[in-house]
Design a protein around this motif. Sequence first.
Motif, PDB file in Angstrom:
ATOM      1  N   TRP A  17       0.846  -1.299   0.055  1.00 12.21           N
ATOM      2  CA  TRP A  17       0.092  -0.072  -0.110  1.00 12.21           C
ATOM      3  C   TRP A  17       0.948   1.218  -0.016  1.00 12.21           C
ATOM      4  O   TRP A  17       1.892   1.330   0.586  1.00 12.21           O
ATOM      5  N   TYR A  39      -9.045   5.698   2.568  1.00 10.74           N
ATOM      6  CA  TYR A  39      -8.299   4.693   1.719  1.00 10.74           C
ATOM      7  C   TYR A  39      -9.202   4.621   0.506  1.00 10.74           C
ATOM      8  O   TYR A  39     -10.333   5.115   0.322  1.00 10.74           O
ATOM      9  N   GLN A  40      -8.457   4.353  -0.603  1.00 10.69           N
ATOM     10  CA  GLN A  40      -8.838   3.734  -2.059  1.00 10.69           C
ATOM     11  C   GLN A  40      -8.474   2.485  -2.005  1.00 10.69           C
ATOM     12  O   GLN A  40      -7.244   2.123  -2.429  1.00 10.69           O
ATOM     13  N   TRP A  41      -9.458   1.641  -1.640  1.00 16.69           N
ATOM     14  CA  TRP A  41      -8.958   0.117  -1.734  1.00 16.69           C
ATOM     15  C   TRP A  41      -8.349  -0.314  -3.363  1.00 16.69           C
ATOM     16  O   TRP A  41      -7.389  -0.953  -3.275  1.00 16.69           O
ATOM     17  N   GLU A  42      -9.305   0.067  -4.065  1.00 14.97           N
ATOM     18  CA  GLU A  42      -8.912  -0.495  -5.628  1.00 14.97           C
ATOM     19  C   GLU A  42      -7.263   0.040  -5.886  1.00 14.97           C
ATOM     20  O   GLU A  42      -6.671  -0.746  -6.495  1.00 14.97           O
ATOM     21  N   ARG A  44      -5.066   0.839  -3.469  1.00 20.23           N
ATOM     22  CA  ARG A  44      -4.125   0.483  -2.561  1.00 20.23           C
ATOM     23  C   ARG A  44      -3.411   1.841  -1.962  1.00 20.23           C
ATOM     24  O   ARG A  44      -2.138   1.907  -1.833  1.00 20.23           O
ATOM     25  N   VAL A  77      -7.797  -0.369   7.170  1.00 24.97           N
ATOM     26  CA  VAL A  77      -7.748  -0.833   5.867  1.00 24.97           C
ATOM     27  C   VAL A  77      -7.796  -2.180   5.513  1.00 24.97           C
ATOM     28  O   VAL A  77      -8.652  -2.452   4.824  1.00 24.97           O
ATOM     29  N   HIS A  78      -7.457  -3.274   6.566  1.00 25.78           N
ATOM     30  CA  HIS A  78      -7.883  -4.474   6.477  1.00 25.78           C
ATOM     31  C   HIS A  78      -9.375  -4.838   6.502  1.00 25.78           C
ATOM     32  O   HIS A  78      -9.852  -6.047   5.950  1.00 25.78           O
ATOM     33  N   ALA A  80     -11.632  -2.800   5.651  1.00 27.72           N
ATOM     34  CA  ALA A  80     -12.317  -2.143   4.592  1.00 27.72           C
ATOM     35  C   ALA A  80     -13.280  -2.658   3.626  1.00 27.72           C
ATOM     36  O   ALA A  80     -14.387  -2.155   3.302  1.00 27.72           O
ATOM     37  N   PRO A  81     -12.654  -3.870   3.065  1.00 32.21           N
ATOM     38  CA  PRO A  81     -13.619  -4.428   2.115  1.00 32.21           C
ATOM     39  C   PRO A  81     -14.854  -5.059   2.601  1.00 32.21           C
ATOM     40  O   PRO A  81     -15.816  -5.193   1.957  1.00 32.21           O
TER      41      PRO A  81
END
Length: 135
Positions: A17, A39-42, A44, A77-78, A80-81
């Motif tokens: 990330w 955050y922007q997961w896609e 990273r 962040v973990h 987030a999905p």
Amino acid sequence: LTILGVEWQRLLKLSDWNVKYHIVRSWDLSRETVGHVDYQWERREATVKVIEAGDYPPNADFPLDTEQTVVHELLHVHFAPMGLKSGTPEGTAEEVAVNAIALCLVHLKRMALTGDLKEQPLLVEPQWGPQWGEK
């Protein structure tokens, strides 16, 4: 702050990330918070904000722990999905879990650094507060 963040990114398996770390003033955070992550997961990518120590209330129940705050925000962040929303029972459960995990991880790291691996009381017990619902 960045050195601390990069170390915890490695430990938490978030090295892939791109995370930026900023110390911010209290008015740049939500009321009664000491940190925040966007955050922007896609992509990273994430930005972790931690309160400026001088803005932390001197009469607070617990001392400011910047390292614990960084770990707390990275742990989000973990989660987030899962798409859990703040203020919902699921979001509350996430916040409590992230708080407890961050507290324990930092505590274990500090025990290892001092070489004192005997069970020690946690410096600060995980708390339920108004933001997580009263216990």
